[in-house]
Design a protein around this motif. Structure first.
Motif: not given
Length: 304
Positions: A226-236
């Motif tokens: 959802g909106y503004a939801k992120i995780n380590e995979d995306l940041v990497s």
């Protein structure tokens, strides 16, 4: 208009040959530091209309990390129009110093009205707008995210004749204005793919109000919850892309889109020999704000 804009540069991304596609990124993010990408396009004709109508104030809506809020505040400062931001979440009252987006908007002269998330849902209600006019006086209203007919007119100018070369046009999707403009100015032979940053199927209906061409599709598998939801995979992924190609993406919109495009390329979604154009819609001001949130998770995005 306050910016002199030439056609954005299409930057080639040198992918491994075995992937079988040609990938380019239209660097709309380089238009301006804060009024960049689709924000410039959406505001262009709205600002002209506000000036034509003699309005001295712009009022709009957004959340804590809204690129749109930052862009309206910056644009208003540059053209000498006052700005008001109706901010979702009254828990933010008194905390703007801790929020990079709201702090920047404040420095540009924007005034804020914080409303509860429940009241914020009424932002398109006539009575809600009337109460705002009673409180603040006359203003030119720009909707949340900036999407209206004038915004779409501006987004129709993103593509130029040379972009008819591409088979696929890809962009992130928030309120649907940018992709609507891209669809309207695309060629019938092209496929326009949108990558929503929000959950829900309502966007198909919203976009259909502004377009008549059938050559588009929303790919809703890459919103990361959802909106503004992120995780380590995306940041990497965002950090690796910046290190490899020197191009920054924000984690709310463009980073998710780029992640999705790369995943689809690996899965052979695009036929061999496809020519793909990515629209970089800017929004990079949100990186510093998100880094404050990521710090608590032991993560960090490479600063632009």
């Amino acid at each position: 208009m306050m910016f002199k804009l030439e056609n954005s540069v299409n930057q080639y991304i040198n992918l491994p040959r075995e992937l079988g596609v040609d990938l380019f990124i239209k660097r709309e993010d380089e238009i301006h530091s804060f009024v960049s990408g689709n924000k410039y396009r959406k505001l262009k004709y709205n600002l002209m209309e506000a000036q034509k109508g003699g309005f001295g104030t712009l009022l709009t809506f957004g959340g804590a990390y809204s690129n749109h809020i930052a862009a309206v505040a910056s644009a208003g400062k540059q053209i000498g129009i006052k700005t008001i931001g109706v901010i979702r979440g009254n828990e933010l009252l008194g905390k703007k110093r801790k929020n990079a987006t709201l702090s920047f908007a404040k420095q540009c002269g924007m005034r804020f009205k914080y409303v509860s998330r429940e009241d914020y849902r009424n932002k398109t209600n006539d009575l809600f707008i009337e109460n705002l006019r009673n409180e603040f006086g006359a203003f030119y209203l720009i909707p949340e995210g900036g999407t209206n007919e004038l915004a779409i007119k501006g987004c129709e100018e993103i593509l130029n004749e040379e972009d008819g070369y591409f088979d696929y046009i890809c962009c992130s999707v928030g309120t649907g204005g940018t992709i609507s403009g891209l669809i309207n100015c695309s060629k019938p032979s092209q496929k326009v793919l949108g990558f929503p940053a929000l959950k829900g199927s309502f966007l198909n209906e919203d976009i259909s109000k502004f377009v008549t061409k059938p050559n588009w599709k929303l790919i809703s598998d890459y919103h990361f919850g959802g909106y503004a939801k992120i995780n380590e995979d995306l940041v990497s992924f965002i950090n690796k892309f910046k290190a490899l190609y020197g191009i920054p993406f924000d984690p709310i919109y463009t980073g998710k889109m780029m992640y999705g495009v790369f995943d689809l390329i690996k899965k052979k979604y695009f036929p061999k020999g496809s020519k793909i154009l990515i629209i970089h819609t800017g929004g990079l001001q949100g990186i510093s704000g998100m880094n404050t949130v990521l710090k608590n998770k032991g993560l960090s995005l490479i600063d632009i």
